[in-house]
Scaffold this motif. Structure first.
Motif, PDB file in Angstrom:
ATOM      1  N   UNK A 180       0.819  -1.326   0.043  1.00 44.54           N
ATOM      2  CA  UNK A 180      -0.102  -0.223  -0.055  1.00 44.54           C
ATOM      3  C   UNK A 180       0.924   1.424   0.191  1.00 44.54           C
ATOM      4  N   UNK A 181       1.888   1.161   0.638  1.00 44.08           N
ATOM      5  CA  UNK A 181       3.007   2.474   0.794  1.00 44.08           C
ATOM      6  C   UNK A 181       3.559   2.489  -0.728  1.00 44.08           C
ATOM      7  N   UNK A 182       4.525   1.581  -0.891  1.00 45.12           N
ATOM      8  CA  UNK A 182       5.412   1.430  -1.963  1.00 45.12           C
ATOM      9  C   UNK A 182       4.906   1.237  -3.358  1.00 45.12           C
ATOM     10  N   UNK A 222     -11.477 -21.459  -3.612  1.00 45.64           N
ATOM     11  CA  UNK A 222     -11.660 -20.785  -2.598  1.00 45.64           C
ATOM     12  C   UNK A 222     -12.826 -20.409  -1.948  1.00 45.64           C
ATOM     13  N   UNK A 223     -13.041 -20.673  -0.736  1.00 37.58           N
ATOM     14  CA  UNK A 223     -14.132 -20.436  -0.159  1.00 37.58           C
ATOM     15  C   UNK A 223     -14.273 -19.112   0.883  1.00 37.58           C
ATOM     16  N   UNK A 224     -13.110 -18.865   1.108  1.00 33.41           N
ATOM     17  CA  UNK A 224     -12.990 -17.573   2.041  1.00 33.41           C
ATOM     18  C   UNK A 224     -11.623 -16.874   1.903  1.00 33.41           C
ATOM     19  N   UNK A 225     -11.536 -15.712   2.224  1.00 29.48           N
ATOM     20  CA  UNK A 225     -10.488 -14.823   2.396  1.00 29.48           C
ATOM     21  C   UNK A 225     -10.105 -14.147   3.464  1.00 29.48           C
ATOM     22  N   UNK A 226      -9.040 -14.414   4.263  1.00 31.98           N
ATOM     23  CA  UNK A 226      -8.855 -13.860   5.546  1.00 31.98           C
ATOM     24  C   UNK A 226      -7.799 -12.959   5.551  1.00 31.98           C
ATOM     25  N   UNK A 227      -8.094 -11.823   5.942  1.00 31.27           N
ATOM     26  CA  UNK A 227      -7.186 -10.753   6.061  1.00 31.27           C
ATOM     27  C   UNK A 227      -6.815 -10.619   7.534  1.00 31.27           C
ATOM     28  N   UNK A 228      -5.304 -10.192   8.034  1.00 35.49           N
ATOM     29  CA  UNK A 228      -4.714 -10.131   9.000  1.00 35.49           C
ATOM     30  C   UNK A 228      -4.504  -8.911   9.574  1.00 35.49           C
ATOM     31  N   UNK A 229      -4.583  -7.712   8.975  1.00 43.50           N
ATOM     32  CA  UNK A 229      -4.656  -6.499   9.664  1.00 43.50           C
ATOM     33  C   UNK A 229      -3.333  -5.636   8.937  1.00 43.50           C
ATOM     34  N   UNK A 230      -3.096  -4.524   9.265  1.00 47.25           N
ATOM     35  CA  UNK A 230      -2.082  -3.548   8.710  1.00 47.25           C
ATOM     36  C   UNK A 230      -2.454  -3.770   7.081  1.00 47.25           C
ATOM     37  N   UNK A 231      -3.508  -3.166   6.830  1.00 44.98           N
ATOM     38  CA  UNK A 231      -3.913  -3.244   5.497  1.00 44.98           C
ATOM     39  C   UNK A 231      -3.007  -1.783   4.816  1.00 44.98           C
ATOM     40  N   UNK A 232      -2.667  -0.702   5.521  1.00 43.91           N
ATOM     41  CA  UNK A 232      -1.966   0.266   5.243  1.00 43.91           C
ATOM     42  C   UNK A 232      -0.664   0.483   6.183  1.00 43.91           C
ATOM     43  N   UNK A 233       0.145   1.313   5.684  1.00 42.19           N
ATOM     44  CA  UNK A 233       1.448   1.451   6.347  1.00 42.19           C
ATOM     45  C   UNK A 233       1.252   2.703   7.274  1.00 42.19           C
ATOM     46  N   UNK A 234       0.611   3.867   6.755  1.00 41.64           N
ATOM     47  CA  UNK A 234       0.712   4.890   7.490  1.00 41.64           C
ATOM     48  C   UNK A 234      -0.820   5.722   7.697  1.00 41.64           C
TER      49      UNK A 234
END
Length: 616
Positions: free
Chosen positions: A269-271, A292-304
């Protein structure tokens, strides 16, 4: 002719003086910097027992000099490091992941600082003596100290090296911050324990024909690539983690369905924000073919938490709206207000309940939420918890787990697992409580939530930058197996920002009943699998042992267990021996003196002939 005779005479006198190697400044070794990593071209087949290096520290240097040889990356199945720690303290460190993580350090605290002279070339040799449970250190061919270890589980260490390739002058942690601060001119690794006499000989000059020589490199100023002089093919060169990419891996094909797990995307997201779209488009493009049945995100989508990062992130993630189930959590780099403003849309909440039931801890806030869905005959519950989820949130989550006790539960949160295969606690650098004392760390989350409910099968987290997937399996209160995992590729993205980041996804391929999973770690941006250690199978739900039918007891004699005691390696010879001065090509100072005398004789003879001719 008189002038010529005088010139030859002067040369004769000069040549009679002992010749010495070139000054140190004209004999520079390889230097290292942060952000640039150099490694062997392949993993070692087994761990070395003798480590040797010719190094030079900057004149007057007293701080931590960093890694001489290392494949350290936070933790691994077998990792080794030879380094100068704080205060120029020489240290051999290695780590073992067997049933539990162990780290073993041999600290050579008795080596005087003066023994490692700054501004001068120094030959270092360290021997790891498994039989004795000790390590021995030599400086310039002389024995200086034997160091004990904290523990003695040595057998695992010598069994193999299935971790990232060994680096010279650095290690695999993000940014290579502990790069070697001096110069390295030579590296040699042996598979056996070198004797004191052999160390002395190596100080004078290593030879390719030496027995048990595993790796040998000579380095100089400007070196970027070099052939392994041992002939074993451990060539040396720039490491952009390419040595860990698997060119010939065949993808998993025998599975019923899959989940896609996306770790921290903050540096994309930053670079390279334009590549965020490629990330989620790949998932959609492969939804059917990879089941693919599900997509799991683990955070820090962005840097700043900046608009220029959130805008492409929203555009990319929203591609999945109405097409595939996906879950999100907030990372410490994601402001809660921004997260809800950009992604807390009706479309997100609608897709959460598209295949089952869903709910949130607080209305209009997606930081703490859950959803249910069914794949085949397996019911799933995913609970998404905020960074450092507080006590009231954990209590709420416990109620959700009780309500859906017939579902297999997956807890997702940003900060939970550490790279050393332990859960985060207040002593850890990036634990949630170091940001806010009212937060809960993972040790509390385990005690109050993850270990308390029989239906919890997985806990997934990011936050701690680490190239490899870290897995810890523990028994919960009810005897159930809880698999806890760290999946955070931000270090890879950060080191590869100049080529558009990496874009890793952890694919979980389940069998029909969901009791087993095959994991693949795959770059969607470069179409390559990363690291053999990251491609593995897990049993999530062990089979219950079947009752054994009892019959008449049969007595069997116990086998003999007599084992010969291991031979103990003799203590290093501590008698002082006058060592030759090492030179660039390994020749001793004695050779230089002999060469000087020979030259003097030749020049003197020439002078006599000239003078006699003149007299005639």
């Amino acid at each position: 002719m008189k002038k010529l005779a005088w010139l030859l005479a002067v040369l004769m006198l000069l040549s009679a003086l002992p010749l010495t190697p070139l000054a140190a400044d004209s004999d520079a070794g390889m230097t290292f910097t942060a952000g640039k990593l150099y490694s062997l071209s392949k993993n070692l087949e087994k761990a070395p027992l003798t480590f040797e290096a010719v190094i030079r520290l900057p004149k007057g240097y007293t701080d931590r000099a960093g890694m001489i040889i290392s494949n350290y990356a936070g933790n691994s199945k077998t990792g080794i490091t030879l380094q100068f720690n704080s205060g120029k303290q020489l240290e051999l460190y290695y780590e073992l992941n067997t049933t539990a993580f162990k780290s073993i350090r041999h600290k050579f605290t008795q080596i005087p600082v003066s023994a490692v002279a700054t501004g001068e070339w120094v030959h270092i040799a360290v021997i790891k003596d498994d039989a004795a449970g000790k390590a021995h250190a030599y400086i310039n061919g002389e024995f200086v100290q034997t160091a004990d270890a904290a523990t003695g589980e040595y057998g695992y260490f010598t069994s193999g090296m299935d971790t990232p390739a060994l680096c010279i002058g650095g290690d695999h942690r993000s940014g290579n911050s502990q790069y070697f601060k001096g110069e390295i001119r030579e590296i040699a690794l042996y598979s056996d324990i070198r004797t004191a006499d052999e160390i002395k000989a190596d100080y004078a000059g290593i030879k390719a024909e030496n027995d048990n020589l595993m790796v040998w490199h000579k380095l100089s100023a400007g070196t970027t690539e070099a052939k392994d002089l041992s002939g074993n093919g451990y060539d040396f060169g720039p490491n952009k983690s390419k040595v860990s990419w698997l060119k010939d891996k065949k993808p998993v094909t025998d599975y019923a369905y899959s989940f896609a797990v996306v770790g921290d995307t903050q540096y994309i997201a930053r670079d390279n924000p334009e590549h965020m779209t490629k990330y989620y488009q790949w998932i959609l493009d492969n939804k059917e073919s990879r089941k693919i049945e599900c997509v799991i995100g683990l955070g820090d989508i962005t840097d700043g938490n900046k608009t220029e990062q959130w805008t492409p992130a929203k555009k990319s993630i929203s591609l999945m709206d109405g097409k595939i189930l996906y879950t999100l959590v907030r990372g410490n780099h994601d402001n809660a207000a921004s997260l809800n403003s950009y992604l807390g849309t009706d479309a997100y909440y609608n897709q959460l309940k598209s295949r089952g039931e869903s709910g949130v801890f607080k209305e209009g806030q997606l930081e703490n939420a859950y959803c249910t869905f069914t794949v085949g005959k397996t019911k799933y519950l995913i609970i998404m918890l905020d960074f450092g989820a507080k006590n009231d949130v954990l209590e709420w989550a416990g109620g959700v787990l009780e309500k859906y006790s017939d579902h297999r539960a997956i807890i997702t949160t940003h900060a939970y697992m550490n790279s050393d295969k332990t859960t985060l606690d207040p002593a850890d650098k990036w634990a949630p409580t170091t940001y806010d004392s009212s937060f809960n760390d993972a040790n509390v989350m385990w005690d109050k939530l993850a270990s308390q409910y029989e239906n919890v099968i997985l806990v997934l987290s990011g936050h701690i930058p680490y190239d490899n997937i870290v897995t810890l399996q523990q028994k919960g209160k009810h005897g159930n197996t809880v698999t806890q995992m760290l999946i955070d590729p931000q270090g890879l993205d950060n080191r590869h920002k100049d080529i558009g980041s990496i874009g890793m996804v952890a694919m979980f391929y389940f069998n029909e009943d969901g009791s087993k999973v095959s994991v693949e770690y795959y770059s969607i941006l470069h179409d390559e699998y990363f690291g053999a250690v990251n491609q593995f199978d897990l049993v999530l739900i062990p089979e219950e042992p079947k009752p054994v039918e009892t019959t008449a007891a049969v007595t069997t004699a116990a086998p003999e267990t007599t084992t010969a005691a291991p031979e103990t390696t003799a203590a290093p010879d501590t008698d002082p021996v006058s060592d030759p001065e090492p030179s660039e090509d390994g020749a001793s100072g004695t050779v230089w003196v002999i060469a000087g005398i020979a030259a003097a004789v030749i020049i003197a003879a020439a002078a006599v002939i000239v003078i006699r001719k003149k007299k005639k």
